[in-house]
Design a protein around this motif. Structure first.
Motif, PDB file in Angstrom:
ATOM      1  N   GLU A  51      77.596  42.747  42.530  1.00 33.12           N
ATOM      2  CA  GLU A  51      76.556  42.680  41.509  1.00 33.12           C
ATOM      3  C   GLU A  51      76.305  41.221  41.146  1.00 33.12           C
ATOM      4  O   GLU A  51      77.167  40.360  41.372  1.00 33.12           O
ATOM      5  CB  GLU A  51      76.960  43.481  40.278  1.00 33.12           C
ATOM      6  N   PRO A  52      75.129  40.917  40.562  1.00 33.95           N
ATOM      7  CA  PRO A  52      74.777  39.512  40.327  1.00 33.95           C
ATOM      8  C   PRO A  52      75.765  38.748  39.445  1.00 33.95           C
ATOM      9  O   PRO A  52      76.012  37.569  39.677  1.00 33.95           O
ATOM     10  CB  PRO A  52      73.404  39.619  39.649  1.00 33.95           C
ATOM     11  N   PHE A  65      69.816  39.107  42.890  1.00 34.11           N
ATOM     12  CA  PHE A  65      69.150  40.252  43.503  1.00 34.11           C
ATOM     13  C   PHE A  65      67.668  40.168  43.151  1.00 34.11           C
ATOM     14  O   PHE A  65      67.293  39.670  42.084  1.00 34.11           O
ATOM     15  CB  PHE A  65      69.694  41.573  42.957  1.00 34.11           C
ATOM     16  N   ASN A  87      65.525  46.170  48.471  1.00 26.86           N
ATOM     17  CA  ASN A  87      66.043  45.031  47.731  1.00 26.86           C
ATOM     18  C   ASN A  87      66.173  43.811  48.629  1.00 26.86           C
ATOM     19  O   ASN A  87      66.283  43.925  49.855  1.00 26.86           O
ATOM     20  CB  ASN A  87      67.418  45.336  47.144  1.00 26.86           C
ATOM     21  N   TYR A  89      68.514  40.050  48.687  1.00 29.26           N
ATOM     22  CA  TYR A  89      69.704  39.454  48.089  1.00 29.26           C
ATOM     23  C   TYR A  89      69.810  37.988  48.489  1.00 29.26           C
ATOM     24  O   TYR A  89      69.711  37.650  49.672  1.00 29.26           O
ATOM     25  CB  TYR A  89      70.962  40.195  48.556  1.00 29.26           C
ATOM     26  N   LEU A  91      72.516  35.563  48.707  1.00 29.82           N
ATOM     27  CA  LEU A  91      73.977  35.495  48.706  1.00 29.82           C
ATOM     28  C   LEU A  91      74.390  34.061  49.026  1.00 29.82           C
ATOM     29  O   LEU A  91      74.127  33.568  50.121  1.00 29.82           O
ATOM     30  CB  LEU A  91      74.548  36.480  49.726  1.00 29.82           C
ATOM     31  N   HIS A 298      68.680  43.602  38.587  1.00 24.85           N
ATOM     32  CA  HIS A 298      69.012  44.529  39.671  1.00 24.85           C
ATOM     33  C   HIS A 298      68.456  45.899  39.322  1.00 24.85           C
ATOM     34  O   HIS A 298      67.978  46.132  38.198  1.00 24.85           O
ATOM     35  CB  HIS A 298      70.508  44.609  39.906  1.00 24.85           C
TER      36      HIS A 298
END
Length: 302
Positions: A51-52, A65, A87, A89, A91, A298
């Motif tokens: 999760e963020p 996200f 979605n 992402y 990262l 998110h």
């Protein structure tokens, strides 16, 4: 409670079905073992959700996200226009959350993420509990004596098994201290690999030790050994008798893996869930829709 090892029960089932298999060559002995044992085993997730706002090593940037954008329209995919959503992402590292460090993280001449063999998928699981010592010393370092104490109770650690060190550090996740945390001594990882020939070890914090030169982690990875970090829920797993299922993506040239660890424990173990005990096919339908929440950054159901 006497708990038979999952591996022991599977082996007994394979022997018991041997004569039947000779009579019916089309019958898979592994399928028989699944029907007899694994379909009644308890499954325990040892993995943090990505999760963020999750904790991350201080040197890495935060992850974000967002809604995936249709490059043809420049707008996010939508159910009413595109029939689906997706979605995206950002990262900042492949070293976050529950992870399996590839040796290439510290040594370019050893395996990257995509070069770790599929044989890592299922192994015997050993859990060494040092949580009582960590309770009085938040930076306690698991020692060879802790390993020998475990062996005095449970027997010699099986070769090519996975050894997880329980500290209960993850119980307060995500409110954890990533600077002061339980450790694993260099001589302990050396003992596990050189004297017990394990496959890899794992621990709950996001680092192996607090030394400035990453002593334990550096020794492992520069010599071609993988290691797991960010493991959780070890308080739900017995010290012996379970198997570990490991699943991870194959990032080309990756130095780490976002991994899904699942402990497969004996049917009489009180923790975990049984196959079929929750909706699986189809998966459950929820009361609230999954929608993009701009404040949380998110998708969520609230």
């Amino acid at each position: 409670m006497h708990i038979l090892s999952v591996a022991t029960v599977i082996f007994a089932c394979l022997l018991a079905t041997g004569s039947a298999e000779q009579a019916n060559a089309g019958q898979s002995r592994l399928w028989s073992a699944y029907d007899s044992v694994l379909s009644n085993a308890k499954y325990i997730d040892l993995t943090h959700t990505i999760e963020p706002a999750m904790p991350i090593w201080r040197g890495f940037g935060n992850i974000t996200f967002s809604q995936a954008v249709n490059k043809l329209t420049g707008k996010p995919f939508a159910y009413n226009k595109d029939l689906f959503v997706a979605n995206a992402y950002q990262l900042t590292t492949d070293q976050m959350g529950t992870q399996l460090d590839a040796p290439a993280h510290f040594n370019p001449y050893f395996a990257a993420s995509d070069e770790i063999p599929a044989t890592f998928a299922l192994r015997k699981l050993v859990v060494i509990d040092v949580s009582n010592k960590v309770a009085t010393n938040s930076s306690y370092a698991a020692s060879v004596d802790d390993v020998l104490e475990w062996e005095a109770k449970h027997g010699r650690i099986p070769q090519r098994s996975v050894v997880f060190v329980r500290s209960d550090w993850s119980k307060t996740w995500p409110s954890v201290d990533t600077d002061v945390f339980p450790q694993v001594l260099l001589e302990t990882v050396q003992f596990l690999h050189l004297q017990r020939s394990i496959l890899f070890h794992g621990h709950e914090p996001l680092d192996t030790d607090m030394t400035s030169d990453f002593a334990s982690e550096r020794w492992l990875l520069t010599r071609g050994y993988a290691q797991a970090e960010g493991v959780t829920n070890l308080h739900m797993v017995p010290p012996t008798g379970c198997l570990l299922s490991t699943g991870f993506p194959k990032f080309l040239g990756g130095t780490g893996n976002y991994v899904r660890f699942v402990a497969v424990c004996p049917p009489d173990w009180p923790q975990g869930i049984l196959p079929g005990s929750t909706p699986e096919a189809p998966l459950p339908e929820y009361k609230n829709a999954l929608v993009w929440n701009s404040q949380k950054g998110h998708r969520s159901r609230s």
